[in-house]
Design an enzyme around this catalytic site. Structure first.
Site: not given
Length: 320
Positions: A42, A109-110, A266, A294
């Site tokens: 996120g 990711s985040w 990605d 991704h």
């Protein structure tokens, strides 16, 4: 053996935090195994049972949680008192609640950003890291995905046109500022319309091949609104990090084993992120998945993450 069906959680609970935040957390796998904390993406994405499949449940005590404002945590889609420093504080509070002395910190990711930031602040609490789809939180990383002229907008100009459409009338405003006005609008319908456009943009570019289920899920209000509102909040504030902080502070964690998994194609988090982290951290192990983008749900990514968990468990020794 890698399993695609998640094991059942053996513990679910809540952690009350300052300023009215209440966090959902769960545990699965082996209660006596190597503790591993999974940081979801996120920010605002929420945890999912799928994340339990990324670790060998016989060797790992798998801890998942929903970060502030998303998933089952409350208040819903809340951006008040929602910063990287406060999330790091939440992670430490979870560790203390569960009586864990040291653990593996993982994230995608985040979640890779948050895992790195936590490990750099509390290296003595970490056994190692497993990171996927590296996002370093630098201005250029945010520009890549969201701003006109960024790399993703040029790779997917048709999808980006749909992303830009809700703010096209707000001329002269930076796109993140324009989206902020819509995502924090007093009219809930305007908020949701903007959130769906934001979330759909990310879902469309997250996989190498189109994923209908992911795109449909991106339009669900309970996932779209927290994702869009919280991401927009963090990215307007540069993820509450110093410029280039995560690369500059790698020295704090260089002694720890680190496994990095990144899709060759990605488009959400460009591969340069993973390459730069690996170059700064030469002892890290970088796996480039040649047939993936991704998302952790892509087969090559999920298998590489599971294999990384096996390699790290072998390095750490049998905890049982």
């Amino acid at each position: 053996m890698y399993r695609t069906e998640p094991v059942e959680s053996y513990y679910t609970g809540w952690l009350d935090r300052p300023h009215g935040h209440r966090l959902y957390l769960e545990q699965s796998g082996n209660p006596n195994g190597i503790p591993v904390l999974m940081c979801h993406g996120g920010p605002g994405g929420g945890s999912s049972p799928f994340q339990r499949t990324l670790f060998d449940p016989q060797q790992y005590r798998i801890v998942l949680f929903d970060q502030r404002g998303c998933g089952q945590s409350t208040p819903f889609a809340c951006i008040s008192h929602n910063t990287t420093a406060e999330l790091i504080g939440d992670i430490e509070a979870i560790r203390q609640l569960l009586g864990i002395e040291q653990w593996v910190v993982a994230g995608g990711s985040w979640g890779s950003t948050l895992a790195l930031a936590y490990a750099q602040q509390y290296p003595e609490r970490c056994l190692g890291l497993i990171l996927r789809g590296i996002f370093l939180g630098r201005p250029e990383d945010i520009d890549w995905l969201y701003r006109p002229g960024g790399g993703a907008s040029q790779l997917f100009p048709d999808y980006y046109a749909d992303f830009f459409a809700p703010v096209a009338a707000l001329k002269g405003l930076d796109i993140l500022v324009a989206y902020q006005q819509l995502l924090q609008h007093p009219d809930a319908a305007i908020q949701l319309q903007a959130a769906k456009a934001w979330s759909l943009w990310e879902a469309r570019v997250a996989t190498l091949l189109p994923n209908t289920a992911m795109r449909d899920g991106a339009l669900e209000p309970e996932s779209a609104l927290p994702l869009a509102r919280i991401e927009n909040h963090y990215f307007l504030h540069h993820c509450f990090l110093r410029p280039n902080q995560l690369l500059e502070d790698v020295a704090q964690v260089k002694h720890l084993p680190c496994y990095i998994v990144h899709g060759r194609y990605d488009s959400v988090c460009k591969m340069e992120n993973a390459w730069s982290l690996h170059q700064t951290w030469p002892d890290s192990v970088l796996t480039i998945v040649s047939n993936a983008g991704h998302s952790a749900s892509e087969t090559g990514i999920s298998r590489a993450l599971y294999d990384a968990s096996l390699l790290l468990a072998r390095r750490l020794g049998d905890p049982c």
